[in-house]
Scaffold this active site. Structure first.
Site, PDB file in Angstrom:
ATOM      1  N   GLU A   1      33.473  51.377  38.207  1.00  0.00           N
ATOM      2  CA  GLU A   1      34.019  52.344  37.248  1.00  0.00           C
ATOM      3  C   GLU A   1      32.990  52.697  36.183  1.00  0.00           C
ATOM      4  O   GLU A   1      32.828  53.859  35.809  1.00  0.00           O
ATOM      5  CB  GLU A   1      35.266  51.767  36.562  1.00  0.00           C
ATOM      6  CG  GLU A   1      36.444  51.533  37.494  1.00  0.00           C
ATOM      7  CD  GLU A   1      36.467  50.157  38.143  1.00  0.00           C
ATOM      8  OE1 GLU A   1      35.376  49.584  38.377  1.00  0.00           O
ATOM      9  OE2 GLU A   1      37.564  49.660  38.422  1.00  0.00           O
TER      10      GLU A   1
ATOM     11  N   CYS B   1      38.796  46.403  35.456  1.00  0.00           N
ATOM     12  CA  CYS B   1      38.791  45.187  34.639  1.00  0.00           C
ATOM     13  C   CYS B   1      38.908  45.581  33.161  1.00  0.00           C
ATOM     14  O   CYS B   1      38.800  46.766  32.797  1.00  0.00           O
ATOM     15  CB  CYS B   1      37.512  44.382  34.889  1.00  0.00           C
ATOM     16  SG  CYS B   1      36.054  45.075  34.082  1.00  0.00           S
TER      17      CYS B   1
HETATM   18  N1  THU Z   1      34.662  45.065  40.295  1.00  0.00           N
HETATM   19  C1  THU Z   1      34.591  46.410  40.151  1.00  0.00           C
HETATM   20  O1  THU Z   1      33.567  47.025  40.479  1.00  0.00           O
HETATM   21  N2  THU Z   1      35.657  47.059  39.665  1.00  0.00           N
HETATM   22  C2  THU Z   1      36.877  46.493  39.401  1.00  0.00           C
HETATM   23  O2  THU Z   1      37.798  47.184  39.044  1.00  0.00           O
HETATM   24  C3  THU Z   1      37.032  45.031  39.537  1.00  0.00           C
HETATM   25  C4  THU Z   1      35.796  44.280  39.869  1.00  0.00           C
HETATM   26  C5  THU Z   1      33.532  44.357  40.900  1.00  0.00           C
HETATM   27  C6  THU Z   1      32.719  43.482  39.993  1.00  0.00           C
HETATM   28  C7  THU Z   1      32.128  42.502  41.004  1.00  0.00           C
HETATM   29  O3  THU Z   1      30.982  43.098  41.585  1.00  0.00           O
HETATM   30  C8  THU Z   1      33.193  42.381  42.079  1.00  0.00           C
HETATM   31  O4  THU Z   1      34.018  43.512  41.929  1.00  0.00           O
HETATM   32  C9  THU Z   1      34.027  41.121  41.978  1.00  0.00           C
HETATM   33  O5  THU Z   1      34.552  40.966  40.717  1.00  0.00           O
END
Ligand code: THU
Length: 133
Positions: free
Chosen positions: A58, A89
């Protein structure tokens, strides 16, 4: 947003996801952010061996959009290959709020499940520049 615009944004997030740099978690995320002119900016999660330096899909999408001069936004789609849909997150909710305000947040997986939220619903009583005055 129309159904077609949402479908287009979801398709862009799913396509972006294929480029995710998720070598540590294996959890591939794609995001697609639409600006007020209908331009779509994609992003993926980019992980680091120093885990905390990882950037979520995001924020990658947002930073790409900002880099291209986009300043007003309509919606973001987030795509993962999971039964349970993946919401942004906490850190991404904050930064999205700072730059996009109350946009639509569309969650999608690869099997056709979708959910639509507002960012205000995901980040109630947000801290922002109003608090700095
Ligand atoms: N992650 C995202 O890219 N977006 C989200 O909404 C949740 C988590 C990624 C961060 C990390 O690379 C992986 O997902 C596991 O947390």
């Amino acid at each position: 947003m129309s159904l077609t615009s949402r479908e287009r944004l979801i398709a862009a997030a799913r396509e972006a996801r294929l480029q995710a740099c998720a070598r540590y978690s294996g959890f591939q995320v794609g995001a697609a952010l639409e600006d007020a002119e209908g331009r779509i900016f994609a992003g993926v999660n980019v992980e680091s061996s120093s885990y905390g330096l990882t950037c979520c899909a995001e924020r990658t999408a947002l930073f790409t959009a900002l880099t291209h001069g986009a300043r007003e936004f309509r919606a973001i789609a987030v795509a993962t290959d999971t039964e349970r849909l993946t919401p942004p997150c906490g850190a991404c909710r904050q930064v999205l709020w700072d730059y996009c305000g109350d946009i639509e947040v569309i969650l999608a997986n690869l099997s056709g499940a979708t959910e639509i939220h507002s960012l205000a619903e995901l980040l109630p009583n947000a801290f922002d520049d109003e608090n700095l005055r």
